[in-house]
Design a protein around this motif. Structure first.
Motif, mmCIF file in Angstrom:
data_model
loop_
_atom_site.group_PDB
_atom_site.id
_atom_site.type_symbol
_atom_site.label_atom_id
_atom_site.label_comp_id
_atom_site.label_asym_id
_atom_site.label_seq_id
_atom_site.Cartn_x
_atom_site.Cartn_y
_atom_site.Cartn_z
ATOM 1 N N ALA A 44 -0.600 2.914 -8.734
ATOM 2 C CA ALA A 44 -1.273 2.209 -9.822
ATOM 3 C C ALA A 44 -1.937 0.922 -9.346
ATOM 4 C CB ALA A 44 -0.271 1.893 -10.932
ATOM 5 N N ASP A 45 -1.516 0.397 -8.200
ATOM 6 C CA ASP A 45 -2.065 -0.852 -7.667
ATOM 7 C C ASP A 45 -3.496 -0.622 -7.182
ATOM 8 O OD1 ASP A 45 -2.654 -3.214 -6.399
ATOM 9 O OD2 ASP A 45 -0.692 -3.410 -5.449
ATOM 10 N N GLU A 46 -4.426 -1.361 -7.752
ATOM 11 C CA GLU A 46 -5.838 -1.199 -7.394
ATOM 12 C C GLU A 46 -6.267 -2.108 -6.255
ATOM 13 O OE1 GLU A 46 -8.272 -1.475 -10.847
ATOM 14 O OE2 GLU A 46 -7.044 -0.066 -12.011
ATOM 15 N N GLY A 47 -5.344 -2.859 -5.699
ATOM 16 C CA GLY A 47 -5.674 -3.744 -4.592
ATOM 17 C C GLY A 47 -5.912 -2.965 -3.310
ATOM 18 N N LYS A 48 -6.730 -3.525 -2.436
ATOM 19 C CA LYS A 48 -7.014 -2.878 -1.155
ATOM 20 C C LYS A 48 -5.817 -2.943 -0.216
ATOM 21 C CE LYS A 48 -11.281 -1.432 -1.524
ATOM 22 N NZ LYS A 48 -11.636 -0.020 -1.334
ATOM 23 N N LYS A 49 -5.026 -4.014 -0.341
ATOM 24 C CA LYS A 49 -3.859 -4.163 0.522
ATOM 25 C C LYS A 49 -2.598 -4.035 -0.316
ATOM 26 C CE LYS A 49 -5.965 -6.971 4.170
ATOM 27 N NZ LYS A 49 -5.871 -8.215 4.965
#
Length: 298
Positions: A44-49
């Motif tokens: 669910a995390d849309e961050g790149k890292k």
């Protein structure tokens, strides 16, 4: 176990098999559920890292306690047990309705259709419970909403359709996972039995069977998990998206996720997904074959 000695579904007491398998599901789901919570949050995390799996575990334990690793566990266990029962009962019915076939190719096609039909029907029960469970998994507050609160919120915002959010995506994901896993599993077993001779001493037969099922299960798990990871990312994102974000439709939403993640979508949450298969490989697959032997009609 040579192919001619395998227990087929026609020889199986399906109800007795499901009852036996249910105990395994409770055990495996209890062991792997914390990993599933971590996987859901990573997908669910849309961050790149993304935070690593270890950091995610530590963060949940620190901020939410060990109970945070089992958010939505009861409802998840319910849909796993329901899915197991509905799937195998319907698969048997579909297969019994198409017993008359002539070639190996026709047999493969009919079994594939039976499995797909059973998957579709089982997901009618599975998806609503999965949607609820995933929303509970994402709650990070100490006093997280209860099941009734989450269910009421979904119904208030989207009605009954909210419980079937991403049904087509879930069907595409799970039927592909199932086809890749069982196809790879059976293909590997067939080649294994043709290549590796069975021990003549019956005392060591169970070791040979365990090794065969273990390796075949590992092979099928890696193939299916890696090749379907993008489908799993998109499925989870869409089911957890706000009602407003989901209005654009599944295909457009999928395109947006693919553009956002790029090639990184292939490894997003892949580690916990692969690790969650380990108990299934070590215990689930050998137990699956043994349960079939124990629950023969004769």
């Amino acid at each position: 176990m040579s192919s001619e000695n395998r227990t087929t579904w026609e020889e199986l007491n399906i109800l007795s098999f499901i009852k036996t398998a249910a105990l395994s599901i409770v055990f495996l789901d209890t062991v792997t559920y914390p990993i599933d919570v971590v996987k859901t949050r990573m997908l669910a995390d849309e961050g790149k890292k993304n935070p690593t799996m270890t950091k995610m575990f530590r963060s949940i334990i620190k901020n939410e306690g060990y109970r945070g690793l089992y958010r939505g566990y009861a409802i998840a266990l319910t849909y796993m047990l329901t899915n197991e029962y509905v799937y195998h009962k319907l698969e048997q019915r579909f297969k019994n309705g198409s017993k008359e076939h002539k070639s190996a190719t026709e047999d493969l096609i009919l079994h594939g259709i039976a499995g797909a039909s059973a998957d579709f029907a089982a997901l009618s029960f599975y998806v609503p419970l999965e949607v609820i469970s995933q929303k509970m998994q994402m709650e990070t507050k100490a006093n997280a909403p209860r099941l009734r609160d989450v269910t009421s919120e979904i119904y208030r915002k989207e009605g009954l359709r909210g419980f079937y959010r991403g049904f087509h995506g879930a069907f595409a994901c799970y039927i592909t996972v199932s086809a890749l896993f069982w196809g790879s599993y059976e293909a590997f077993r067939t080649q294994y039995e043709l290549t590796i001779p069975k021990p003549e001493n019956q005392k060591y037969t169970w070791i040979a069977n365990f090794t065969e099922n273990l390796i075949a299960g590992a092979f099928g798990s890696v193939v299916s998990a890696v090749l379907t990871n993008p489908l799993d990312v998109i499925r989870v994102r869409y089911q957890l998206a706000t009602a407003e974000s989901a209005k654009i439709g599944y295909l457009q939403f999928a395109g947006s996720v693919l553009r956002q993640e790029g090639w990184g979508i292939w490894k997003k949450g892949l580690r916990p997904r692969l690790i969650s298969w380990i108990p299934f490989i070590l215990y689930g697959m050998p137990a699956y074959e043994q349960f079939k032997t124990w629950n023969r009609k004769d």
